[in-house]
Design a protein around this motif. Structure first.
Motif, short mmCIF file in Angstrom:
data_model
loop_
_atom_site.label_atom_id
_atom_site.label_comp_id
_atom_site.label_asym_id
_atom_site.label_seq_id
_atom_site.Cartn_x
_atom_site.Cartn_y
_atom_site.Cartn_z
N LEU A 3 0.84 -1.19 0.00
CA LEU A 3 0.00 0.00 0.00
C LEU A 3 0.87 1.24 0.00
N THR A 4 0.23 2.44 -0.06
CA THR A 4 1.04 3.62 -0.38
C THR A 4 2.01 4.04 0.71
N GLY A 5 1.66 3.93 2.03
CA GLY A 5 2.40 4.68 3.01
C GLY A 5 2.20 6.16 2.72
N PRO A 6 3.01 7.10 3.24
CA PRO A 6 4.17 6.81 4.07
C PRO A 6 3.85 6.56 5.54
N CYS A 7 2.63 6.81 5.98
CA CYS A 7 2.40 6.45 7.39
C CYS A 7 2.28 4.95 7.50
N LEU A 8 2.69 4.45 8.65
CA LEU A 8 2.43 3.04 8.94
C LEU A 8 0.92 2.91 9.19
N GLU A 9 0.49 1.72 9.56
CA GLU A 9 -0.95 1.49 9.63
C GLU A 9 -1.48 1.72 11.05
N THR A 10 -2.75 2.05 11.12
CA THR A 10 -3.43 2.09 12.41
C THR A 10 -3.72 0.65 12.86
N ALA A 11 -4.06 0.51 14.12
CA ALA A 11 -4.42 -0.83 14.63
C ALA A 11 -5.58 -1.40 13.82
N ALA A 12 -6.56 -0.53 13.51
CA ALA A 12 -7.73 -1.00 12.74
C ALA A 12 -7.31 -1.47 11.34
#
Ligand code: HPA
Length: 276
Positions: free
Chosen positions: A191-200
């Motif tokens: 997936l795109t990032g750049p943030c890592l993922e949330t718990a959900a």
């Protein structure tokens, strides 16, 4: 929109420049992911070509990625390594991400080996594990094959049967066994990032059947599969994305874990190349 003719012109200019710099026909391309740059230590070098000298080649903007093609011999086979790769989150289009993969094919590769750093979704994994990618989920908002198709390169509607070569998967298992190296296997979601993922999001991706998540690999693999390359791919699990057990995760954590695992992946890839 870029026409097939424009694409050919760009490709020819890039390949002509590279061939003017080095006379070398690689059979295997290797994309070195985050923190995996020193995989090149095992390579008997023939020469390098910097990305910023190659016409139409994107230039890597991420500090942890150098920008050059490195030509040499690994386990007796002629290889070309991409030191530094291009991510969608940097702002490149899927066509730009695909371009170097087209160039590698035009230089002669029949096989692409890909490595990346990824977050672990499978609760049986731990940071530092190596996962053999057996399949992927394209969670990017696009596809490098969108646009005019050059039928000389590949099909308009390529099937995704055996994207990750079964023979190579078997070789990787055997080499890991010989090296007494534990090897996880699973599905990579890109997936795109750049943030890592949330718990959900981690929970959702696990529910979708993914074992590891990262921000690369899928566009390059789709391109390589379209042009009939055989593919072998590995993730280094750098951190765990477990929805019910979240921890802070920094770039240093990711690069540190990738660097610690790198010698193992280096031996694994060298062993696989020897048997290809
Ligand atoms: N998510 C997405 N990409 C990553 C991760 C992650 O947890 N770790 C390393 N790359």
């Amino acid at each position: 929109m870029q026409t097939v003719e424009e694409f050919h012109k760009m490709l020819n200019e890039a390949v002509t420049h590279i061939k003017s710099q080095i006379s070398f026909t690689p059979e295997i391309g290797i994309i070195l992911g985050t923190g995996l740059g020193s995989l090149v230590d095992g390579i008997e070098m023939s020469g390098t070509v910097d990305y910023d000298t190659i016409p139409h080649f994107p230039v890597s903007t991420v500090e942890s990625h150098a920008g050059q093609l490195l030509f040499g011999t690994l386990s007796g086979k002629p290889v070309v390594c991409m030191r530094g790769r291009f991510h969608y989150y940097e702002g490149y289009s899927f066509k730009q991400i695909a371009f170097p993969i087209r160039v590698l094919k035009a230089l002669g590769i029949h096989t692409l080996i890909v490595s990346n750093a990824a977050g672990g979704l499978n609760p049986n994994f731990k940071p530092g594990d190596i996962m053999l990618i057996k399949d992927h989920i394209n969670f990017f908002p696009g596809n490098p094959l969108i646009g005019p198709n050059d039928d000389n390169w590949g099909d308009r509607f390529p099937d995704m049967y055996e994207v990750y070569n079964r023979g190579y998967i078997q070789i990787a298992r055997e080499v890991a066994l010989d090296l007494k190296l534990p090897l996880q296997e699973g599905v990579y979601v890109g997936l795109t990032g750049p943030c890592l993922e949330t718990a959900a999001e981690y929970r959702m991706l696990r529910g979708f059947g993914a074992d590891a998540v990262g921000m690369s690999t899928v566009p390059e693999v789709i391109t390589a599969h379209h042009q009939h390359n055989k593919i072998l791919a590995f993730s280094i699990i750098t951190d765990m994305g477990l929805a019910d057990n979240m921890h802070p995760c920094s770039l240093d954590d990711v690069i540190g874990a990738a660097s610690r695992t790198e010698p193992k992946l280096r031996d694994l890839i060298a062993g696989c190349v020897a048997r290809m």
